[in-house]
Motif scaffolding. Sequence first.
Motif, PDB file in Angstrom:
ATOM      1  N   PHE A 114      26.899 -40.558 -14.732  1.00  0.00           N
ATOM      2  CA  PHE A 114      26.476 -40.113 -16.058  1.00  0.00           C
ATOM      3  C   PHE A 114      27.691 -39.750 -16.898  1.00  0.00           C
ATOM      4  CE2 PHE A 114      22.896 -38.884 -13.288  1.00  0.00           C
ATOM      5  CZ  PHE A 114      21.900 -39.638 -13.894  1.00  0.00           C
ATOM      6  N   ASN A 115      27.641 -40.110 -18.182  1.00  0.00           N
ATOM      7  CA  ASN A 115      28.710 -39.766 -19.110  1.00  0.00           C
ATOM      8  C   ASN A 115      28.274 -38.506 -19.863  1.00  0.00           C
ATOM      9  OD1 ASN A 115      30.837 -39.587 -20.811  1.00  0.00           O
ATOM     10  ND2 ASN A 115      30.675 -41.678 -21.612  1.00  0.00           N
ATOM     11  N   PHE A 116      28.645 -37.357 -19.342  1.00  0.00           N
ATOM     12  CA  PHE A 116      28.169 -36.095 -19.888  1.00  0.00           C
ATOM     13  C   PHE A 116      28.744 -35.793 -21.273  1.00  0.00           C
ATOM     14  CE2 PHE A 116      27.731 -35.535 -15.285  1.00  0.00           C
ATOM     15  CZ  PHE A 116      26.403 -35.171 -15.226  1.00  0.00           C
ATOM     16  N   ARG A 117      29.891 -36.338 -21.590  1.00  0.00           N
ATOM     17  CA  ARG A 117      30.512 -36.043 -22.889  1.00  0.00           C
ATOM     18  C   ARG A 117      29.754 -36.670 -24.050  1.00  0.00           C
ATOM     19  NH1 ARG A 117      36.943 -36.230 -21.383  1.00  0.00           N
ATOM     20  NH2 ARG A 117      36.757 -34.622 -19.803  1.00  0.00           N
ATOM     21  N   GLU A 118      29.052 -37.752 -23.788  1.00  0.00           N
ATOM     22  CA  GLU A 118      28.295 -38.414 -24.863  1.00  0.00           C
ATOM     23  C   GLU A 118      26.870 -37.878 -25.002  1.00  0.00           C
ATOM     24  OE1 GLU A 118      28.447 -42.604 -24.350  1.00  0.00           O
ATOM     25  OE2 GLU A 118      30.627 -42.702 -24.531  1.00  0.00           O
ATOM     26  N   MET A 119      26.443 -37.041 -24.094  1.00  0.00           N
ATOM     27  CA  MET A 119      25.081 -36.502 -24.154  1.00  0.00           C
ATOM     28  C   MET A 119      25.007 -35.370 -25.169  1.00  0.00           C
ATOM     29  SD  MET A 119      23.904 -36.357 -20.228  1.00  0.00           S
ATOM     30  CE  MET A 119      24.212 -37.697 -19.127  1.00  0.00           C
ATOM     31  N   GLN A 120      23.920 -35.369 -25.939  1.00  0.00           N
ATOM     32  CA  GLN A 120      23.740 -34.355 -26.983  1.00  0.00           C
ATOM     33  C   GLN A 120      23.223 -33.035 -26.418  1.00  0.00           C
ATOM     34  OE1 GLN A 120      24.644 -34.746 -30.163  1.00  0.00           O
ATOM     35  NE2 GLN A 120      25.453 -36.747 -29.588  1.00  0.00           N
ATOM     36  N   ASP A 121      22.233 -33.130 -25.509  1.00  0.00           N
ATOM     37  CA  ASP A 121      21.594 -31.909 -25.013  1.00  0.00           C
ATOM     38  C   ASP A 121      20.951 -32.166 -23.653  1.00  0.00           C
ATOM     39  OD1 ASP A 121      19.535 -33.542 -25.804  1.00  0.00           O
ATOM     40  OD2 ASP A 121      18.658 -32.141 -27.229  1.00  0.00           O
ATOM     41  N   GLU A 122      20.249 -31.164 -23.160  1.00  0.00           N
ATOM     42  CA  GLU A 122      19.605 -31.253 -21.856  1.00  0.00           C
ATOM     43  C   GLU A 122      18.487 -32.289 -21.842  1.00  0.00           C
ATOM     44  OE1 GLU A 122      17.231 -28.286 -18.755  1.00  0.00           O
ATOM     45  OE2 GLU A 122      18.149 -27.468 -20.542  1.00  0.00           O
ATOM     46  N   ALA A 123      17.788 -32.418 -22.944  1.00  0.00           N
ATOM     47  CA  ALA A 123      16.692 -33.386 -23.016  1.00  0.00           C
ATOM     48  C   ALA A 123      17.207 -34.814 -22.830  1.00  0.00           C
ATOM     49  CB  ALA A 123      15.956 -33.249 -24.347  1.00  0.00           C
ATOM     50  N   GLU A 124      18.342 -35.124 -23.434  1.00  0.00           N
ATOM     51  CA  GLU A 124      18.915 -36.464 -23.271  1.00  0.00           C
ATOM     52  C   GLU A 124      19.350 -36.693 -21.825  1.00  0.00           C
ATOM     53  OE1 GLU A 124      22.459 -39.322 -25.007  1.00  0.00           O
ATOM     54  OE2 GLU A 124      22.001 -37.443 -26.016  1.00  0.00           O
ATOM     55  N   PHE A 125      19.908 -35.653 -21.194  1.00  0.00           N
ATOM     56  CA  PHE A 125      20.286 -35.766 -19.787  1.00  0.00           C
ATOM     57  C   PHE A 125      19.050 -36.049 -18.932  1.00  0.00           C
ATOM     58  CE2 PHE A 125      20.547 -33.536 -15.667  1.00  0.00           C
ATOM     59  CZ  PHE A 125      21.513 -34.323 -15.067  1.00  0.00           C
ATOM     60  N   ASN A 126      17.958 -35.326 -19.188  1.00  0.00           N
ATOM     61  CA  ASN A 126      16.724 -35.547 -18.425  1.00  0.00           C
ATOM     62  C   ASN A 126      16.182 -36.959 -18.632  1.00  0.00           C
ATOM     63  OD1 ASN A 126      16.700 -33.025 -17.245  1.00  0.00           O
ATOM     64  ND2 ASN A 126      15.529 -32.099 -18.914  1.00  0.00           N
TER      65      ASN A 126
ATOM     66  N   GLN B 143      15.317 -42.343 -16.373  1.00  0.00           N
ATOM     67  CA  GLN B 143      15.529 -43.784 -16.438  1.00  0.00           C
ATOM     68  C   GLN B 143      16.268 -44.283 -15.202  1.00  0.00           C
ATOM     69  OE1 GLN B 143      14.180 -45.823 -18.742  1.00  0.00           O
ATOM     70  NE2 GLN B 143      14.902 -47.450 -17.392  1.00  0.00           N
ATOM     71  N   SER B 144      17.242 -43.517 -14.716  1.00  0.00           N
ATOM     72  CA  SER B 144      17.973 -43.908 -13.508  1.00  0.00           C
ATOM     73  C   SER B 144      17.043 -43.938 -12.303  1.00  0.00           C
ATOM     74  CB  SER B 144      19.129 -42.941 -13.239  1.00  0.00           C
ATOM     75  OG  SER B 144      20.066 -43.001 -14.274  1.00  0.00           O
ATOM     76  N   TYR B 145      16.134 -42.959 -12.207  1.00  0.00           N
ATOM     77  CA  TYR B 145      15.157 -42.948 -11.111  1.00  0.00           C
ATOM     78  C   TYR B 145      14.250 -44.179 -11.193  1.00  0.00           C
ATOM     79  CZ  TYR B 145      15.738 -38.537  -8.634  1.00  0.00           C
ATOM     80  OH  TYR B 145      16.195 -37.529  -7.831  1.00  0.00           O
TER      81      TYR B 145
END
Length: 161
Positions: free
Chosen positions: A127-139, A144-146
């Motif tokens: 995961f590219n954490f620097r490009e993520m806006q917030d927790e919702a985008e991470f989830n 999607q990965s799952y």
Amino acid sequence: MDSPAVTQIFRRLFNTPARGCLRACAQARNPHIHIPITSRRSYAIRHKEDDGSGRSNWQQRLDYFPKDVSKELQSYPRVTAEELRHRKQRPRRVKMYTRDFIEDSLYNPHYGYFSKHATIFSPAQPFNFREMQDEAEFNRQVDQSYKDFEDALDEVVYDEN
């Protein structure tokens, strides 16, 4: 022999109420307010075993230390996780190293925690954490990965779950 500084300190000290008498000070200011006194537990509580004479039915434990079982332990055979792989039940009265105990408890095909082959999720790319806006985008990315992981796994061996 009183100095003015000491007199001033004592005046300030005695002009402020102590913490223990806050209830009394509050009642002195307004006598119409009733502040209930909370009950305090007594440390002299009678126990159920107490027969009223100050004696109790309590018996002192005489065996301070457990019996010495070192000779019995020496008679136990030492086993490894590899030797236990074909057993259907957990071993009893055996010696084994901690590493063998953990391996046997986790991976024994009959009673181990991972007794069946488990496929562990690992994303195809990190995961590219620097490009993520917030927790919702991470989830969303984890979901999607799952889904991608499950779809790729179903192509190999289909499972309805």
